[in-house]
Design an enzyme around this catalytic site. Sequence first.
Site, PDB file in Angstrom:
ATOM      1  CG  ASP A  51      -1.602   1.272   1.479  1.00 21.41           C
ATOM      2  OD1 ASP A  51      -2.248   1.755   0.532  1.00 21.41           O
ATOM      3  OD2 ASP A  51      -1.516   1.816   2.602  1.00 21.41           O
ATOM      4  CG  ASP A  95      -1.822   7.574   0.281  1.00 21.15           C
ATOM      5  OD1 ASP A  95      -0.971   8.467   0.179  1.00 21.15           O
ATOM      6  OD2 ASP A  95      -2.564   7.231  -0.662  1.00 21.15           O
TER       7      ASP A  95
HETATM    8  C1  XBP Z   1      -5.431   6.179   0.449  1.00 22.72           C
HETATM    9  C2  XBP Z   1      -6.551   7.071   0.232  1.00 22.72           C
HETATM   10  C3  XBP Z   1      -6.438   8.133  -0.741  1.00 22.72           C
HETATM   11  C4  XBP Z   1      -5.664   9.373  -0.359  1.00 22.72           C
HETATM   12  C5  XBP Z   1      -5.949  10.472  -1.341  1.00 22.72           C
HETATM   13  O1  XBP Z   1      -5.887   4.925   0.985  1.00 22.72           O
HETATM   14  O2  XBP Z   1      -7.599   6.908   0.818  1.00 22.72           O
HETATM   15  O3  XBP Z   1      -7.724   8.547  -1.003  1.00 22.72           O
HETATM   16  O4  XBP Z   1      -6.064   9.821   0.928  1.00 22.72           O
HETATM   17  O5  XBP Z   1      -5.596  10.110  -2.632  1.00 22.72           O
HETATM   18  P1  XBP Z   1      -4.994   3.604   0.911  1.00 22.72           P
HETATM   19  P2  XBP Z   1      -6.383  10.669  -3.930  1.00 22.72           P
HETATM   20  O6  XBP Z   1      -3.712   3.905   1.631  1.00 22.72           O
HETATM   21  O7  XBP Z   1      -5.783   2.563   1.664  1.00 22.72           O
HETATM   22  O8  XBP Z   1      -4.808   3.232  -0.527  1.00 22.72           O
HETATM   23  O9  XBP Z   1      -6.847  12.058  -3.617  1.00 22.72           O
HETATM   24  O10 XBP Z   1      -5.363  10.629  -5.030  1.00 22.72           O
HETATM   25  O11 XBP Z   1      -7.551   9.745  -4.161  1.00 22.72           O
HETATM   26 MG    MG Z   2      -2.991   3.106   3.446  1.00 25.69          MG
END
Ligand code: XBP
Ligand code: MG
Length: 242
Positions: free
Chosen positions: A9, A11
Amino acid sequence: MSLRALIFDVDGTLADTEQAGHRVAFNDAFAEAGLPWVWDADRYDELLQVTGGKERMRFYAGDFDPEFLEREDADAVLAGIHAAKTRRYVALVTGGRVPLRPGVETIIREAHAAGLPLAIATTTSPENVTALLATTMGEEVPDWFAVIGAGDVVAEKKPAPDIYEWVIERLGVDPGDCLAIEDSGPGLAAARAAGVPTVVTPSAQASDDVFSGAIARYTDLSGLCLDDLRTLHAGTAGTDQT
Ligand code: XBP
Ligand code: MG
């Protein structure tokens, strides 16, 4: 079966991107669009249960600014704000505002050196992934990833399994032969629903999430080596991960 791919993953897992990166970028984009929306840290932590930036904005508007959604141009405005937000986020990341979490770089370099396929399964937009990997580890590093599954390539974002299924199909391996690394409840749920054994390193924003079903939980990846992950994965042989 031995480990055949590592799926990260982004973020919260590779880096604490949410508060220092995404939230700042959203707020800047709202201000630029002339909207009175401001996401403080606590509100943003709650909003993280809605994955995907466009989906998160729409959810927020539904609760706090329903009249906005009645505008005929609401879809176009949201798309424009999200594009501005992505540009701003990439600028923050390439400016060095978002470092990797401890231990991440070591594992990625070790896996690459060992020839173990690397992949990404994320909800965020692809340009954000490339910017983070290239800025923190080097311009060549995005190319080390055999598959980058990101953003709108699937219809349903995490906790749906779609992005993991998309990545696994392209890797050409069985889900049980992969190991996912996730930081959040929705991320873990997505990987598990796709049948992928998952290690969690909870991010600050996800400390209250539910992590049952993870094969291991670490504060961060520091001190871990690839052999540790191989051993953890070997322990899942013959078990159902869904
Ligand atoms: C990541 C997210 C994303 C970011 C924003 O979740 O929820 O929405 O916060 O990115 P994960 P975008 O780590 O579970 O993949 O604005 O590009 O959508
Ligand atoms: Mg995440």
